[in-house]
Design an enzyme around this catalytic site. Sequence first.
Site, PDB file in Angstrom:
ATOM      1  N   TYR A 155      -0.083  -1.748  -8.181  1.00  0.00           N
ATOM      2  CA  TYR A 155      -0.402  -1.249  -6.277  1.00  0.00           C
ATOM      3  C   TYR A 155       0.187   0.271  -6.607  1.00  0.00           C
ATOM      4  O   TYR A 155      -1.044   0.912  -5.834  1.00  0.00           O
ATOM      5  CB  TYR A 155       0.574  -1.698  -5.316  1.00  0.00           C
ATOM      6  CG  TYR A 155      -0.421  -1.704  -4.009  1.00  0.00           C
ATOM      7  CD1 TYR A 155      -1.004  -2.383  -3.916  1.00  0.00           C
ATOM      8  CD2 TYR A 155       0.806  -1.808  -2.949  1.00  0.00           C
ATOM      9  CE1 TYR A 155      -1.977  -2.435  -2.357  1.00  0.00           C
ATOM     10  CE2 TYR A 155      -0.307  -1.655  -1.268  1.00  0.00           C
ATOM     11  CZ  TYR A 155      -1.179  -2.253  -1.604  1.00  0.00           C
ATOM     12  OH  TYR A 155      -1.664  -2.321  -0.282  1.00  0.00           O
ATOM     13  N   LYS A 162       2.004   2.444   1.839  1.00  0.00           N
ATOM     14  CA  LYS A 162       1.802   2.054   2.770  1.00  0.00           C
ATOM     15  C   LYS A 162       3.635   1.841   4.108  1.00  0.00           C
ATOM     16  O   LYS A 162       3.659   1.293   4.044  1.00  0.00           O
ATOM     17  CB  LYS A 162       2.121   0.083   2.112  1.00  0.00           C
ATOM     18  CG  LYS A 162       0.654  -0.140   2.405  1.00  0.00           C
ATOM     19  CD  LYS A 162      -0.151  -0.025   2.933  1.00  0.00           C
ATOM     20  CE  LYS A 162      -1.881  -0.999   2.956  1.00  0.00           C
ATOM     21  NZ  LYS A 162      -2.520  -1.114   4.602  1.00  0.00           N
TER      22      LYS A 162
END
Length: 256
Positions: A155, A162
């Site tokens: 990620y 995020k």
Amino acid sequence: MGLLDGKKLLVTGVLTDSSIAFHAARLAQEEGAQVVLSSFGRQMKLTQAFSRRLPVEAPVVPLDVTSQEDLDGLADAVRAAGLDRLDGVVHSIGFAPQSVMGGNFLTGTWEDVATAIQVSTFSYKSLAVAAKPLMSAGSAVVGLTFDAQFAWPVYDWMGVAKAGLESANRYLARDLGPDGIRANLVSAGPIRTTAAKSIPGFETMEDAWPRRAPLGWDQTTAEPAARAVVALLSDWFPATTGEIVHVDGGVHAMGQ
């Protein structure tokens, strides 16, 4: 009586009928809301096509969250689409170049990282500010995240974006709260959406999820997360803001 009877909503990010955004728009309509979608550029035709798959075809307004002109014109565009106010806004927007994901954390360039942060993090505030002239006490902003308390495989800088989004949500809750506007996030487990498939090595995150989740986890459906979005848009959470609601089968609460 539906959970969202009489509500008027803006939903961003409808690009497929498998997305959380699409199912949130569908469920919102089924619960009595009037919905407008947003899109931009070449994606506009996709959004218009999937709008026709909703229970009621929703108008689509132009919005590129990196364009100040589009943001400044959002309120007028929503009014032109037939909504005189907004009771809720769904932020389902995120993008990072593949060069900053898939194991490229150390090699990612600032230019590409900046793109990820602008589109995936800063746009949350930008969208809320653009929609605020149409919002009033009791309105809600709901965004989507992927639990940023951990460093997930592959990620990389999207995870950092995020984390920024989750922090921005708390500050947005602080600054919109005096006007009676709530800001909350839904943290969903991995779902096989088009966006997820674009992450190099995404299967390394999703494969173990059903085994780790106390409730189990179905990666093929966005419905549970969409239900949480609709609930947060409703009047059933009048005193909840700055929160992250996990819809991940319980994985966030488990040890490794």
